[in-house]
Structures are given as C-alpha cells and as structure tokens.
Scaffold this motif. Structure first.
Motif, PDB file in Angstrom:
ATOM      1  N   ALA A   1      33.577  37.810  46.493  1.00 31.76           N
ATOM      2  CA  ALA A   1      34.570  37.997  45.435  1.00 31.76           C
ATOM      3  C   ALA A   1      33.934  38.658  44.212  1.00 31.76           C
ATOM      4  O   ALA A   1      34.522  39.558  43.588  1.00 31.76           O
ATOM      5  CB  ALA A   1      35.193  36.653  45.055  1.00 31.76           C
ATOM      6  N   PHE A   2      32.726  38.219  43.866  1.00 29.36           N
ATOM      7  CA  PHE A   2      32.031  38.808  42.720  1.00 29.36           C
ATOM      8  C   PHE A   2      31.708  40.277  42.971  1.00 29.36           C
ATOM      9  O   PHE A   2      31.885  41.129  42.082  1.00 29.36           O
ATOM     10  CB  PHE A   2      30.757  38.018  42.438  1.00 29.36           C
ATOM     11  CG  PHE A   2      29.854  38.654  41.418  1.00 29.36           C
ATOM     12  CD1 PHE A   2      30.298  38.926  40.136  1.00 29.36           C
ATOM     13  CD2 PHE A   2      28.547  39.008  41.750  1.00 29.36           C
ATOM     14  CE1 PHE A   2      29.460  39.519  39.195  1.00 29.36           C
ATOM     15  CE2 PHE A   2      27.709  39.595  40.830  1.00 29.36           C
ATOM     16  CZ  PHE A   2      28.165  39.853  39.549  1.00 29.36           C
TER      17      PHE A   2
ATOM     18  N   THR B   1      34.784  42.446  42.674  1.00 32.13           N
ATOM     19  CA  THR B   1      35.133  42.616  41.267  1.00 32.13           C
ATOM     20  C   THR B   1      34.206  43.624  40.600  1.00 32.13           C
ATOM     21  O   THR B   1      34.647  44.468  39.810  1.00 32.13           O
ATOM     22  CB  THR B   1      35.047  41.268  40.527  1.00 32.13           C
ATOM     23  OG1 THR B   1      35.891  40.316  41.176  1.00 32.13           O
ATOM     24  CG2 THR B   1      35.489  41.418  39.077  1.00 32.13           C
ATOM     25  N   SER B   2      32.924  43.555  40.918  1.00 30.47           N
ATOM     26  CA  SER B   2      31.969  44.499  40.336  1.00 30.47           C
ATOM     27  C   SER B   2      32.285  45.927  40.755  1.00 30.47           C
ATOM     28  O   SER B   2      32.087  46.864  39.969  1.00 30.47           O
ATOM     29  CB  SER B   2      30.538  44.122  40.738  1.00 30.47           C
ATOM     30  OG  SER B   2      30.279  44.425  42.102  1.00 30.47           O
TER      31      SER B   2
ATOM     32  N   LEU C   1      36.610  36.933  38.750  1.00 26.30           N
ATOM     33  CA  LEU C   1      37.523  38.067  38.829  1.00 26.30           C
ATOM     34  C   LEU C   1      38.035  38.477  37.455  1.00 26.30           C
ATOM     35  O   LEU C   1      38.112  39.672  37.141  1.00 26.30           O
ATOM     36  CB  LEU C   1      38.705  37.720  39.744  1.00 26.30           C
ATOM     37  CG  LEU C   1      39.845  38.753  39.817  1.00 26.30           C
ATOM     38  CD1 LEU C   1      39.340  40.064  40.410  1.00 26.30           C
ATOM     39  CD2 LEU C   1      41.010  38.208  40.632  1.00 26.30           C
ATOM     40  N   LEU C   2      38.365  37.504  36.618  1.00 26.69           N
ATOM     41  CA  LEU C   2      39.048  37.805  35.359  1.00 26.69           C
ATOM     42  C   LEU C   2      38.101  37.967  34.170  1.00 26.69           C
ATOM     43  O   LEU C   2      38.467  38.611  33.187  1.00 26.69           O
ATOM     44  CB  LEU C   2      40.069  36.703  35.050  1.00 26.69           C
ATOM     45  CG  LEU C   2      41.240  36.581  36.039  1.00 26.69           C
ATOM     46  CD1 LEU C   2      42.164  35.451  35.618  1.00 26.69           C
ATOM     47  CD2 LEU C   2      42.016  37.889  36.127  1.00 26.69           C
TER      48      LEU C   2
ATOM     49  N   LEU D   1      35.295  47.127  41.269  1.00 25.21           N
ATOM     50  CA  LEU D   1      36.408  47.530  40.406  1.00 25.21           C
ATOM     51  C   LEU D   1      35.902  47.940  39.032  1.00 25.21           C
ATOM     52  O   LEU D   1      36.300  48.984  38.489  1.00 25.21           O
ATOM     53  CB  LEU D   1      37.400  46.372  40.294  1.00 25.21           C
ATOM     54  CG  LEU D   1      38.555  46.548  39.305  1.00 25.21           C
ATOM     55  CD1 LEU D   1      39.459  47.689  39.734  1.00 25.21           C
ATOM     56  CD2 LEU D   1      39.350  45.252  39.173  1.00 25.21           C
TER      57      LEU D   1
ATOM     58  N   LEU E   1      37.731  41.325  32.658  1.00 30.48           N
ATOM     59  CA  LEU E   1      38.978  42.060  32.473  1.00 30.48           C
ATOM     60  C   LEU E   1      39.873  41.507  31.377  1.00 30.48           C
ATOM     61  O   LEU E   1      40.748  42.227  30.879  1.00 30.48           O
ATOM     62  CB  LEU E   1      39.777  42.070  33.795  1.00 30.48           C
ATOM     63  CG  LEU E   1      39.019  42.499  35.060  1.00 30.48           C
ATOM     64  CD1 LEU E   1      39.919  42.369  36.274  1.00 30.48           C
ATOM     65  CD2 LEU E   1      38.508  43.925  34.931  1.00 30.48           C
TER      66      LEU E   1
END
Length: 452
Positions: A142-143, A146-147, A48-49, A149, A52
């Motif tokens: 989850a991956f 995130t992608s 997630l991070l 976003l 970012l």
C-alpha cells in the motif's frame, strides 16, 4: 533472574493487569475476530492519505489508530511483545514529557507533546499489527503504490513545469530558475525525505516478491521514485540515497554471501562499489545541473542554502547551551517561540534543520540520549533478527533489510534537515522503526519451532 523479576513486576503492576481486561467481550465480538486486518486498514489509510491531505485529518486518523491500539491492548490476553525498542521509545517519550513540564513555553510544548505521543502510539499500533508476514507485505505494498502516485505527479511537474512556492534555489546560482518538484507535499526537500523509504522498500520488494508482475511493479517503483527524487534537486536527499544504497548493498551481500563462489565472496562488494562510484563520477562530470548542485555542497557560506543552515545551527547551539538537560519542549511551536530570541537578523527558521540538533534542543541531553539509544537498539536488534532470519532462510528478512536501509537513508538526510518531523515523513519514519520491532515475536517463534 531477570525473567523472574519481570514476572514479579507483571504480577504486581496495576497497569499490566489492565491488559486483557476486555478479553471476554472480544471473544464474543465478530468484528474483533479480524482485529489485525482492521488495524492494517487503519495503518494503510494513514499511509495513503498522509502525503495528500491536511495535517488535521492525519491527526484525526492517528487518534483513531491510537484508540484502536488501546482497544487491542485491553482485549488481548496474549503476552505483548515488548522489545528493547519499545522500552527505549517509552523512555524517549518520558524525557519529552519531562521537558514539557520544565519548558519556557509550556503551552506550545504541550501541543508538540500531543503530536509526538500520537506518532509514538502509531508506532505501537504498527509494531502490533505488522507481526503477521502477510499483513506486513500488504502494508508495504500500500505504501509503495501511494509513493508511485506521489512520484508520478512529481515527474509530471518536471515535464510541464511548476511554480516555486519558496526560494529553494540560490538566487545567485545559474540554477536559480531550475525546476524543483514537490508533488503533493509542497516542498522538494520534504518530497525527497518521503521517497527515501519508498526507494528502500522498492529495492527489497524486487527480491521478496516472486511473480514477474510483482517484480515489474517493484522495478517500476524503483525507477519512478528514484527519478522523482533526482528531480527534487534536494542535495540532502541525494546524499541520503547514497547512504541508503551503501546500507542496502552491504546487507544484501551479507544475506547472500554464503551462496557465492569464493572469488565473488571476496570481490563482489568492492567491484559493485567501484562500478557505482564510476557511474556517479561520470554523471557528476558530464551532467551540468547535477555537477553544479553537487559542487554547491562544498561551497560553504558562498551558497545561500549552506549559509542559512550554518547560521541557524549556530543559533540553535546557543539555545542548547541555555537549555542543556531538558530542552525547550517538543514541537515546532515551541521552537518558533524560543528561536526568535536567538536568531541572527534576517535568518527566520521553522526548525533546527538537523534532526539531531532538533532532538537536542527540544528534549535536551536526556531526551537526546534516549533517541540515540533507540538508534543503537535498532541497529543491534535489526542485526540480530536479520542474522536469525538468514540462518532460518526466511525471505521476510529482506523486508528487514529494506527497513534498515530506509532508516540509514533518513538519518543521513536528517543530518542537514528536519523534514521527517512533518506528518507525511514522521509516520513513515516510525513505520520503519515498527517494521524492525515487529520481527521480534516472529523470530522468537521461528527459533522455538526450529529447535522443537
């Protein structure tokens, strides 16, 4: 014979005896009753991070993940699933370690070795906690979220415009002022490298997920991530997408072939490739920006980006000649200290602009051989496990298809760039490797259950 030798080694190995050392404490720990879900939370947090936040924070998270993997290893009495992939990754790490000892810039190489070690321990943690199909599914979800976003922000840059942070376009090209999006990653080529795995797993998700809402999310991820990849203008990313698509289609054909009528068993794949090839030809013919970017691939040194890479590659080859067996040591710091001694005037570079050349110059022939061994093992073990899962009719094999396709795509991109040495990409690369390795105990258990 081999089994008895391994058992004898285990009995006499001090390191192996450490496994399970803290098991009595684990049995009384309420927290470690949820050991695998906690591990997946750490993995998901990194995914997630990583695109970012700063590299420093990602490093802290990788250290935490490595410490947690060590805790799991020391408190687990179960036989650890050591796959051929694990063994070759260890050999690669050993070669990198030796290259540090003989590096002309030992301090810089040691810093790179620390980062490499964190990535490899991250691989070990992922391979350990993703053995559960449910936890593997949640991690991939989850991956992909995130992608989405990352891609949505990239598409927003395409719509509203964005400042160039570097000279990414040939200044003499008619596309010199065109927008190339980079989202949160700061570089369009880096963003393209990140999205390759997201697209591959999105394609797999469409076939794995069962409900219409889930399939809708998968289709959304496919469209959004692919659109963002196009807007990066990354030629290496576009070629990687072709490699990904070819691998995915071939493996899906293999997976479903026995369910097809005789005619489609023979002609489905050629027809699909002809249709896709026709669509690609039409797009290149009628979409001018796409045509100009694609044609620039074949412009040789007339394109500034091509000329830059070719010049850097020749300098790197000179470095390899001088440090053939053990290389200069891992990491971009070592590269940045040695490369100026070989560079042509006005051709500063932060890397070799090729994963294969980078590996060769960093760890020499010995490390490069171990790296190629990892790739061969991934192909062999991935194919074996896919065949077993297909025979057992396990839908989980479709995630394996997605991971293998992502690996093919990232390696294709790696021919002309080293973007997946950055944290956001390197963590995803080793995640794909870990997904393939994580199937080893699952398939073996399924085979035993089937034969019982």
């Amino acid at each position: 014979m081999m089994s008895s030798q391994v058992s004898s080694w285990r009995g006499g190995s001090f390191v192996y005896r450490l496994i399970g050392l803290f098991h009595p404490w684990r049995e009384g720990s309420y927290l470690l009753q949820w050991a695998e879900p906690i591990g997946v939370l750490l993995v998901a947090l990194v995914l997630l991070l990583a695109p970012l936040v700063s590299t420093t924070l990602v490093g802290v998270l990788l250290i935490a993940g490595g410490a947690y993997w060590g805790l799991l290893t020391l408190s687990d009495r179960d036989i650890i699933a050591i796959t051929p992939i694990h063994i070759l990754v260890f050999f690669y790490w050993g070669a990198a370690t030796i290259s540090v000892a003989f590096s002309p810039v030992t301090e810089a190489a040691f810093q790179g070795w620390i980062r490499l070690t964190l990535y490899l321990v991250w691989f070990a943690l992922c391979a350990r906690v993703l053995r559960s199909p449910a936890l593997r599914n949640w991690t991939i979800t989850a991956f992909l979220l995130t992608s989405l976003l990352v891609s949505v922000y990239g598409i927003r840059q395409q719509i509203f415009g964005v400042d160039h942070l570097a000279t990414w376009n040939d200044p003499d090209s008619v596309l010199a002022e065109s927008t190339r999006v980079y989202s949160y990653l700061g570089n369009p080529n880096l963003l393209a490298g990140y999205l390759i795995s997201a697209i591959a797993l999105s394609l797999a998700a469409f076939w794995v997920w069962r409900t219409w809402i889930q399939k809708g999310l998968a289709v959304t991820a496919i469209i959004v991530n692919t659109s963002c990849l196009y807007f990066t203008g990354s030629r290496g990313g576009w070629v990687a997408l072709v490699g990904l698509a070819v691998a995915f289609l071939v493996l899906m054909y293999y997976w479903y072939r026995q369910n097809l009528p005789p005619f489609w068993r023979t002609w489905l794949l050629p027809i699909v490739f002809i249709i896709l090839g026709g669509l690609a030809f039409a797009a290149v013919t009628f979409v001018e920006p796409l045509r100009l970017r694609v044609m620039s691939i074949f412009a040789g040194r007339d394109d500034s980006s091509n000329n830059f890479r070719l010049t850097v590659w020749f300098s790197v080859i000179d470095m390899i000649r001088d440090y053939p067996w053990l290389g200069i040591g891992p990491g971009n710091n070592a590269f940045n200290q040695v490369y100026p001694l070989y560079q042509r005037p006005n051709f500063n570079a932060l890397s070799a602009y090729s994963v294969f050349l980078e590996t060769l110059v960093e760890t020499g022939i010995i490390g490069f051989t171990a790296f190629i061994g990892i790739l061969v093992s991934l192909a062999y073990e991935g194919w074996r496990k896919l065949s077993c899962l297909k025979a057992l009719n396990h839908r989980e094999g479709l995630w394996l298809i997605g991971a293998i396709s992502a690996i093919v795509g990232m390696l294709t991109h790696g021919l002309v760039d080293t973007v997946w040495y950055r944290p956001a990409i390197s963590t995803v690369w080793w995640l794909m490797v870990a997904i393939v390795a994580s199937y080893y105990p699952q398939v073996e258990a399924a085979k035993k259950k089937e034969s019982a």
